[in-house]
Design an enzyme around this catalytic site. Structure first.
Site, short mmCIF file in Angstrom:
data_model
loop_
_atom_site.label_atom_id
_atom_site.label_comp_id
_atom_site.label_asym_id
_atom_site.label_seq_id
_atom_site.Cartn_x
_atom_site.Cartn_y
_atom_site.Cartn_z
CB SER A 180 -29.62 -49.57 10.55
OG SER A 180 -28.54 -49.13 10.72
CD GLU A 199 -24.62 -42.48 19.00
OE1 GLU A 199 -25.09 -41.48 19.42
OE2 GLU A 199 -24.75 -43.12 18.10
CG ASN A 231 -31.03 -40.45 19.92
OD1 ASN A 231 -31.11 -39.36 20.27
ND2 ASN A 231 -30.28 -41.63 20.20
CD1 TRP A 232 -34.54 -36.04 15.96
CD2 TRP A 232 -34.90 -33.81 16.52
NE1 TRP A 232 -35.90 -35.61 15.30
CE2 TRP A 232 -35.97 -34.46 15.66
CE3 TRP A 232 -34.94 -32.71 17.18
CZ2 TRP A 232 -36.97 -33.54 15.38
CZ3 TRP A 232 -36.02 -31.92 16.66
CH2 TRP A 232 -36.94 -32.37 15.82
CE LYS A 233 -28.04 -41.66 17.29
NZ LYS A 233 -27.31 -42.49 16.93
N GLY A 272 -26.37 -46.78 13.08
CA GLY A 272 -25.91 -45.68 12.18
C GLY A 272 -25.24 -46.28 11.02
N GLY A 275 -32.53 -43.34 15.04
CA GLY A 275 -31.84 -42.38 14.81
C GLY A 275 -31.67 -41.48 13.74
N GLY A 276 -31.04 -42.07 12.58
CA GLY A 276 -30.93 -41.43 11.44
C GLY A 276 -32.30 -40.92 10.75
CD GLU A 285 -30.22 -47.72 20.33
OE1 GLU A 285 -31.11 -47.37 19.39
OE2 GLU A 285 -29.65 -47.05 21.12
CG HIS A 304 -27.29 -43.60 22.90
ND1 HIS A 304 -26.62 -43.73 21.87
CD2 HIS A 304 -28.52 -44.24 22.01
CE1 HIS A 304 -26.65 -43.97 20.86
NE2 HIS A 304 -27.95 -44.01 20.80
P1 PGA Z 1 -29.70 -45.08 13.97
O1 PGA Z 1 -29.44 -44.98 15.49
O2 PGA Z 1 -31.46 -45.54 13.62
O3 PGA Z 1 -29.14 -44.08 13.28
O4 PGA Z 1 -28.79 -46.52 13.72
C1 PGA Z 1 -30.24 -45.52 16.55
C2 PGA Z 1 -29.82 -45.02 17.84
O5 PGA Z 1 -28.47 -44.78 18.13
O6 PGA Z 1 -30.54 -44.83 18.76
#
Ligand code: PGA
Length: 275
Positions: free
Chosen positions: A233, A107, A10-12, A193, A254-255, A187, A105
């Protein structure tokens, strides 16, 4: 039989276009080499890789995916077109050969007013169009500390399923038995994150609980076919262990998906056990 593992980056809202393109090409080329060298196996349905990219880049990336990576959107409106400034629809995603979208998601729930109901409407639109939908659910820290996390996640799933107005098994599954359209990503918000991951026991018990919620809401047979991904994470150093847990069918990353080497390492280390 080993269940297929699904790993979605997930590149956000990261990367300018040239960077996104370069990174994407690096990842597809490296995966293709790894596949030729038989270090990973895309052919026998053991592994599915996706990237949820910013919507502006979807069409360019889908031209370059080489059938190795599935391209996902990070969001999608429930109407197929109309006066919805700033939104994108299933019709648009299909027209640029995108495979599906994330839905709900945390966010988007936190910053963009997403609710369980709107997430469910997006879910319904995607599945009815034959696109994949990854419904993201997860409790916040207060809910975890008050031990109301299972109720929170159950309510997220049940409200979204109801709002989706999807009832037929084939709509959840689609036409490819190896690759169902519907997936859930658990999640925990406090792990996204932050560098904190849920304990293995917490992940296993929540995934088992989600599977039970799906069995009660749908049917035993159908629920057994719906993949449940973990996110929060996930890194190259912990992915192999997390992906080998019971009821964990994949990861939403994500990251660690932002740096091609990290994402590749994560994929290679996690898929080695399937070989
Ligand atoms: P993260 O993000 O791996 O940076 O914790 C996961 C996500 O938001 O899908």
């Amino acid at each position: 039989m080993t269940r297929k593992k699904i790993i979605i980056g997930n590149w956000k809202m990261h990367k300018a276009f040239s960077q996104a393109l370069n990174d994407f090409v690096t990842i597809t080329e490296q995966l293709s080499c790894a596949s030729e060298a038989k270090r990973i196996d895309f052919d026998s349905n053991k592994l599915e890789i996706g990237i949820a990219a910013p919507s502006l880049y979807l069409s360019e990336l889908s031209l370059r995916c080489n059938n190795i990576i599935k391209i996902f959107s990070q969001n999608c409106h429930w109407e197929s077109e109309g006066a919805f400034t700033g939104e994108i629809s299933t019709l648009m995603l299909k027209s640029v050969r995108v495979s599906g979208s994330l839905v709900g998601h945390s966010e988007r729930r936190l910053f963009c007013g997403e609710t369980d109901t709107t997430a469910g409407k997006r879910l319904g639109a995607l599945l009815k169009s034959g696109l994949k939908a990854v419904l993201c659910v997860g409790e916040n820290l207060v809910q975890r500390e008050k031990e109301t996390h299972t109720q929170a996640v159950q309510a997220q799933i049940l409200t979204a399923l109801q709002a989706s107005q999807i009832q037929q098994s084939f709509e959840f599954l689609g036409s490819d038995p190896q690759s169902p359209l519907f997936a859930i990503a658990y999640e925990p918000i406090w792990a996204i994150g932050t560098g904190k991951t849920a304990s293995h026991q917490d992940i296993e018990s929540m995934h088992a609980f989600i599977s039970e919620v799906l069995q009660n809401a749908l049917s035993h047979n159908l629920a057994a076919k719906i993949p449940i991904l973990y996110g929060g994470s996930v890194k190259p150093t912990n992915s192999k262990e997390i992906l080998s847990l019971t009821h964990v069918d994949g990861a939403l990353v994500g990251g660690a998906s932002l740096v091609p080497d990290d994402f590749l390492q994560l994929i290679l280390s996690s898929s080695a056990k399937n070989s």
